[in-house]
Structures are given as structure tokens and as C-alpha cells.
Design an enzyme around this catalytic site. Structure first.
Site, mmCIF file in Angstrom:
data_model
loop_
_atom_site.group_PDB
_atom_site.id
_atom_site.type_symbol
_atom_site.label_atom_id
_atom_site.label_comp_id
_atom_site.label_asym_id
_atom_site.label_seq_id
_atom_site.Cartn_x
_atom_site.Cartn_y
_atom_site.Cartn_z
ATOM 1 N N ARG A 50 13.928 -6.477 -10.462
ATOM 2 C CA ARG A 50 13.480 -5.125 -10.080
ATOM 3 C C ARG A 50 12.741 -4.490 -11.260
ATOM 4 O O ARG A 50 11.776 -3.758 -11.089
ATOM 5 C CB ARG A 50 14.686 -4.253 -9.656
ATOM 6 C CG ARG A 50 14.267 -2.812 -9.445
ATOM 7 C CD ARG A 50 15.278 -1.903 -8.727
ATOM 8 N NE ARG A 50 16.652 -2.294 -8.777
ATOM 9 C CZ ARG A 50 17.454 -2.125 -9.844
ATOM 10 N NH1 ARG A 50 17.006 -1.563 -10.959
ATOM 11 N NH2 ARG A 50 18.706 -2.530 -9.808
ATOM 12 N N TYR A 102 -3.959 11.114 5.214
ATOM 13 C CA TYR A 102 -3.388 10.004 5.972
ATOM 14 C C TYR A 102 -2.091 10.512 6.621
ATOM 15 O O TYR A 102 -1.273 11.170 5.949
ATOM 16 C CB TYR A 102 -3.114 8.849 5.010
ATOM 17 C CG TYR A 102 -2.410 7.688 5.655
ATOM 18 C CD1 TYR A 102 -3.098 6.846 6.506
ATOM 19 C CD2 TYR A 102 -1.056 7.462 5.420
ATOM 20 C CE1 TYR A 102 -2.447 5.783 7.117
ATOM 21 C CE2 TYR A 102 -0.407 6.402 6.022
ATOM 22 C CZ TYR A 102 -1.112 5.565 6.871
ATOM 23 O OH TYR A 102 -0.469 4.532 7.475
ATOM 24 N N ASP A 173 -6.020 9.579 -3.731
ATOM 25 C CA ASP A 173 -5.791 8.377 -2.932
ATOM 26 C C ASP A 173 -7.155 7.696 -2.745
ATOM 27 O O ASP A 173 -8.024 8.210 -2.053
ATOM 28 C CB ASP A 173 -5.163 8.779 -1.587
ATOM 29 C CG ASP A 173 -4.864 7.579 -0.696
ATOM 30 O OD1 ASP A 173 -5.541 6.537 -0.829
ATOM 31 O OD2 ASP A 173 -3.961 7.687 0.160
ATOM 32 N N LYS A 198 -4.763 -2.334 2.336
ATOM 33 C CA LYS A 198 -6.092 -2.212 2.922
ATOM 34 C C LYS A 198 -7.086 -3.068 2.139
ATOM 35 O O LYS A 198 -6.918 -4.270 2.049
ATOM 36 C CB LYS A 198 -6.488 -0.738 3.007
ATOM 37 C CG LYS A 198 -5.365 0.184 3.511
ATOM 38 C CD LYS A 198 -4.967 -0.058 4.950
ATOM 39 C CE LYS A 198 -3.685 0.640 5.369
ATOM 40 N NZ LYS A 198 -3.590 2.061 5.076
#
Ligand SMILES: *Cc1c(COP(=O)(O)O)cnc(C)c1O
Length: 385
Positions: A50, A102, A173, A198
Site C-alpha cells: 500500500r 463530471y 481536472d 480515459k
């Protein structure tokens, strides 16, 4: 761009070195949860996955190089990346956001973080008076440019100037533009956020996210939260994304070329009443887009003069364009905001926001442009017959 090459070169070599034990050219998938320690509390720099994973770190270095950042911190999704930025703020923090975010970003802000006392306001940053829109007590400004699905453009330099004046952090973003065409840190932003799902990955096979920064205090916070909260991506996903990144620059060129051909076709079609594409002189975002972006990807939205039923028929009739949410993959996709991503918005508000029933959003892939146009043509004939 600094000394490790131009953007096309950085997509492949940015922050990469051959694996030291074997010389493997590609960073291997380090599929392990923990690392052996030779002595209690003595380790190689890797103790638990992690906290550290070499595959993830290779991806992070590459994205940092592309965005001109000192540090990029990867997460299990774009929304996990977004959430981490808000987690760095405290209760009572004030966040000013663009008004057509978004949908998932809007949802996590208003339905999750609002409960923890973070205050969000939503303004049209593309057109607002910035002194009014961004008051003195603002902690964070959050914007998308271009936006979804209307591809509105906000002047990032101007918002950055105002954010600096009031001591607020600016997060952009950059999912739609990618660092190939727009680098927000160079325009004055403090943080760049991506859904790597994306364009960065580009093959519609991974969900992921990243926050990149050149600010040492933010870098330290993000690194701390990545480990403390733990929304980390798995090694295979980071490896696939690193592999996808290598072709980002060539993909973006082809996405753009195809989008331009589709826009030309739309311009000559009498059934099309509106085109949203900032790289046309008639577009309200044209001047600013040209000043802060070096190109545009494959996103095009347009309005067909038709009923909602006909628009649905159009979307169901394409064969090369797949009817699906998401964007930025090698394959072309289309979606109908009124019935899909924005169906929960009441019709009269949709109309007000410019989300007409006939509004269609295309994510042009990298197939042959002639095939894309032929597909749109036959779907239009089928829908409007
Ligand atoms: C998809 C998307 C997100 C959310 O990313 P996930 O990877 O789906 O969590 C955030 N911003 C934009 C602009 C997006 O397109």
C-alpha cells in the site's frame, strides 16, 4: 518542457529506467503485498505494497514528467484521486467549483464531503466575474476545462491568478485535454487531476486516477493520504496504464485528426443545429482554447434537430461507434446525455444548461475517419427516415 525531451519522448521514457537486476526494458509487474526485511525495521525502501510499489512508482514518475510536476500520486480511480484532494482539506473548508463538473465529482462533493462540513459552491467559471465567484476565504478552486459534455473552456491562467490572490489552491481536472495538449501547472494551477481510465490509459480496460503537483507541501499531503487512506491501484492496473501511456501522444494526434474530420462532416449537415468543439473559430471558447491548449482530442458534441426518440434511434443505429458511457479509448463511443449521463436532471433544467434532447456526445477513436463518417451517415438516415 524541461530537459528530458519533448512530450512524445516523455510518454515513453519519462521517469523510466531499466529494471536494475535484469535490465528488463519494461518495468515488471511487482505483484506482491509485502517485502522481506533483512533485519527488524531495516528494509530496501519497500516494506508493504500500500505504501510502496515499484510498478506504481514507474507510472507515477512518467505522469509527473508529462505534467511538469515533481510528484504524481496514483489512485484506484479518478474519483479516488479527486476525493484525496478534498481529504487534505478540513471541515469548514470552502471549495469553489465550475458548474458543469463530471457527474461523479459533483456527487462525491455534495453527497459525501458536504457531510463532513466541507462547503461547495458551483459557478460558471468560464463566464463569471472571478472576484465575485472566488471570495477571499476560498481554500480550493476546482475546475474542468474543457467540460463535459458541452466542452466549455475556462481561462486557467486567469483563475490561477485570482486563486493566488486569495491564497487558494487551484486544482484542474485535465482528463479531457491530457498533458499532450494542455499542462495546467504551466498555466498556474497547483494540482492536476486525471481519470487515467480515459485517455492516459486509452484502451478502455483499466479504471484509475492520479493527482500531480510541483508544490512540496501538497506532494507530502497526497503521499501521506495515499498510504493513510489506502485507495491505491493494483500493480497490474498501473502496469497496463504505463503501457497505454507510451502511445498517448500518437493516439491524441489521431483522435484529433478524426474529430476534425467528423466536425467538417457535421458542419455540412443541415440536420445539425449546433456543434460544440472549441477548435472552431465560431466557438465561444476558441480564443482561450487556442491560448492554453496546443490541440484538442477526440471529443465532439452536437445537436441534431430531432425528437428524443429519434436521437435515441440514432445512438442505437451506429455500428462503429459503440453506445457507451466513458471516453478516451481507441474505439469510438457515443452517448446521449438526455437519456444517459444527465437523465436525472429535469428536462427544463437540461434545456437551460444547453443539454438539448438531440445533444449527442462523441468520443472519436483512432479508427479510419471515413469509416466513422460513413457510420454516422447511415445512423442518421436510419434515425430520421
Ligand atoms: C471519468 C471522469 C472522472 C472520474 O474518474 P473515474 O476513473 O471514473 O473514477 C473524473 N473527471 C472526468 C472529467 C471524467 O471524465
Amino acid at each position: 518542457m524541461s530537459d528530458d525531451g519533448r512530450i512524445e519522448t516523455r510518454c515513453i521514457h519519462g521517469g523510466q529506467q531499466h529494471e536494475p537486476t535484469t535490465g528488463a526494458v519494461m518495468q515488471p509487474v511487482f505483484q506482491t503485498s509485502t517485502y522481506a526485511q533483512p533485519w527488524p525495521a531495516k528494509h530496501t525502501g519497500y516494506e508493504y505494497a500500500r505504501t510502496q510499489n515499484p510498478t506504481r512508482e514507474a507510472l507515477e514518475r512518467c505522469i509527473a514528467s508529462l505534467e511538469g510536476a515533481t510528484e504524481a500520486v496514483c489512485f484506484g480511480s479518478g474519483l479516488a484521486a479527486t476525493s484525496t484532494v478534498i481529504q487534505a482539506l478540513g471541515s469548514g473548508a470552502k471549495v469553489v467549483c465550475g458548474d458543469d463538473l463530471y457527474g461523479g465529482t459533483y456527487r462525491v462533493f455534495t453527497r459525501v464531503f458536504a457531510k463532513f462540513g466541507v462547503e461547495f459552491s458551483f459557478v460558471d467559471l468560464a463566464n463569471a466575474d472571478l472576484e465575485e465567484a472566488i471570495p477571499e476565504d476560498t481554500d480550493l478552486v476546482w475546475l474542468e476545462s474543457p467540460t463535459n459534455p458541452l466542452l466549455k473552456i475556462t481561462d486557467i491562467r486567469k483563475v490561477a491568478e485570482r486563486a493566488k490572490q486569495v491564497g487558494a489552491t487551484l486544482a484542474v481536472d485535465n482528463t479531457f485535454a491530457t498533458p499532450v495538449f494542455q499542462r495546467p501547472l504551466e498555466l498556474g494551477a497547483d494540482l492536476v487531476v486525471h481519470s487515467t481510465t480515459k485517455y492516459l490509459n486509452g484502451h478502455s480496460d483499466v479504471v484509475g486516477g492520479v493527482v500531480a503537483t510541483a508544490d512540496p507541501a501538497w506532494a507530502e499531503q497526497l503521499r501521506f493520504l495515499q498510504n493513510a487512506v489506502g485507495a491505491v491501484p493494483g500493480p497490474w492496473d498501473t502496469w497496463l496504464t504505463l503501457r497505454g501511456l507510451k502511445t498517448l501522444a500518437v493516439r491524441m494526434e489521431r483522435h484529433q485528426a478524426n474529430a476534425r474530420r467528423v466536425v467538417e462532416w457535421l458542419e455540412n449537415n443541415p440536420k445539425v443545429t449546433r456543434i460544440h468543439y472549441p477548435f472552431r473559430e465560431e466557438d465561444p471558447g476558441y480564443a482561450i482554447a487556442s491560448s492554453q491548449m496546443s490541440g484538442f482530442g477526440g471529443m465532439v458534441s452536437f445537436v441534431l434537430d430531432c425528437t428524443l426518440e429519434q436521437a435515441e434511434k440514432f445512438c442505437a443505429s451506429t455500428k462503429v461507434f459503440t453506445l457507451a458511457e466513458s471516453l478516451g479509448g481507441v474505439e469510438s463511443l457515443l452517448e446521449l446525455p438526455a437519456s444517459m449521463t444527465h437523465a436525472s436532471v429535469p428536462p427544463e433544467i437540461r434545456e437551460e444548461l444547453g443539454l438539448a434532447d438531440g445533444l449527442i456526445r462523441l468520443s472519436c477513436g483512432i479508427e479510419h475517419a471515413d469509416d466513422l463518417i460513413a457510420d454516422l451517415e447511415q445512423a442518421l438516415a436510419a434515425a430520421l427516415q
